[in-house]
Design an enzyme around this catalytic site. Sequence first.
Site, PDB file in Angstrom:
ATOM      1  N   SER A 108       1.019  -1.663  -0.288  1.00 41.07           N
ATOM      2  CA  SER A 108       0.592   0.121   0.183  1.00 41.07           C
ATOM      3  C   SER A 108       0.939   1.059   0.061  1.00 41.07           C
ATOM      4  O   SER A 108       2.507   0.896   0.702  1.00 41.07           O
ATOM      5  CB  SER A 108      -0.643   0.076   1.112  1.00 41.07           C
ATOM      6  N   TYR A 117      -2.687  -0.553   9.921  1.00 40.05           N
ATOM      7  CA  TYR A 117      -2.034  -1.091   8.822  1.00 40.05           C
ATOM      8  C   TYR A 117      -0.997  -1.167   7.853  1.00 40.05           C
ATOM      9  O   TYR A 117      -0.112  -1.548   7.518  1.00 40.05           O
ATOM     10  CB  TYR A 117      -3.849  -0.938   7.872  1.00 40.05           C
TER      11      TYR A 117
END
Length: 259
Positions: free
Chosen positions: A142, A155
Amino acid sequence: MQLFNFVDQLFLVTGAAQGIGAAIVKSLVQAGAQVVGLDIQADKLDDLRVALEPQEFSAYQLDVSCSQEVEMSIEQIEHNLGPIAGLVNVAGILRSKPVVALTDADWEQTFAVNATGVFNMSRSVAQHMIPRRSGAIITVSSNAANVPRQRMAAYAASKAASTQFTRCLGLELASFGIRCNIVSPGSTDTPMQQLLWTDATTQESVLIGSLKTFRTGIPLGKIATPKDIANGVLFLLSEQACHITMHDLRIDGGATLGH
């Protein structure tokens, strides 16, 4: 004209049941590959299998955070289906909370899937690739691995871990001709992303940015589709990328300004 040709090659995709994982599966199958989709969501995985029939797709229910399950599944796949040419680590979870609200379970589960899952799958598959001196491993990370985000600490940290792990893996496996790369999406129209969109204004703020949350917008002015991410993955798996390893391909419409 078919841009990529993966005929007679076997690829594994984790997190295959939906979103980016499902898009990668479909793109690989369309390019002639034999694909094994792995996911903990058995029902959705079975729906994908039915949708792809009669094409070369097999579904395995698997918890990537369990090393024993991973080892057993990889052994079965190699024995029953043949040599694995490529692995795509997509499986991931998101716990969107302020740090002070994160529970021990939130943190542990996030790392168990997003980081340990990548380790488990990559280690097991690499052990089979090394004697063949060929293969490619892609980790879908990401852009949050490189840029701080509010309510995304677990995350982002887990994705940073999987990104750096994949680079280190690529360095270790380079002498065996095995390439390891990262694809880092930004905001993409997936079920995970949609959980963050509480209303139309939220989605619009992703495009234009938010000074309040210290977040830039998306210069290209659009949310990525899962297919956009799949295109980057297929390139890095292909012979066209035969001299690329340890690279982090950012597919975020410019949201992180090339950082």
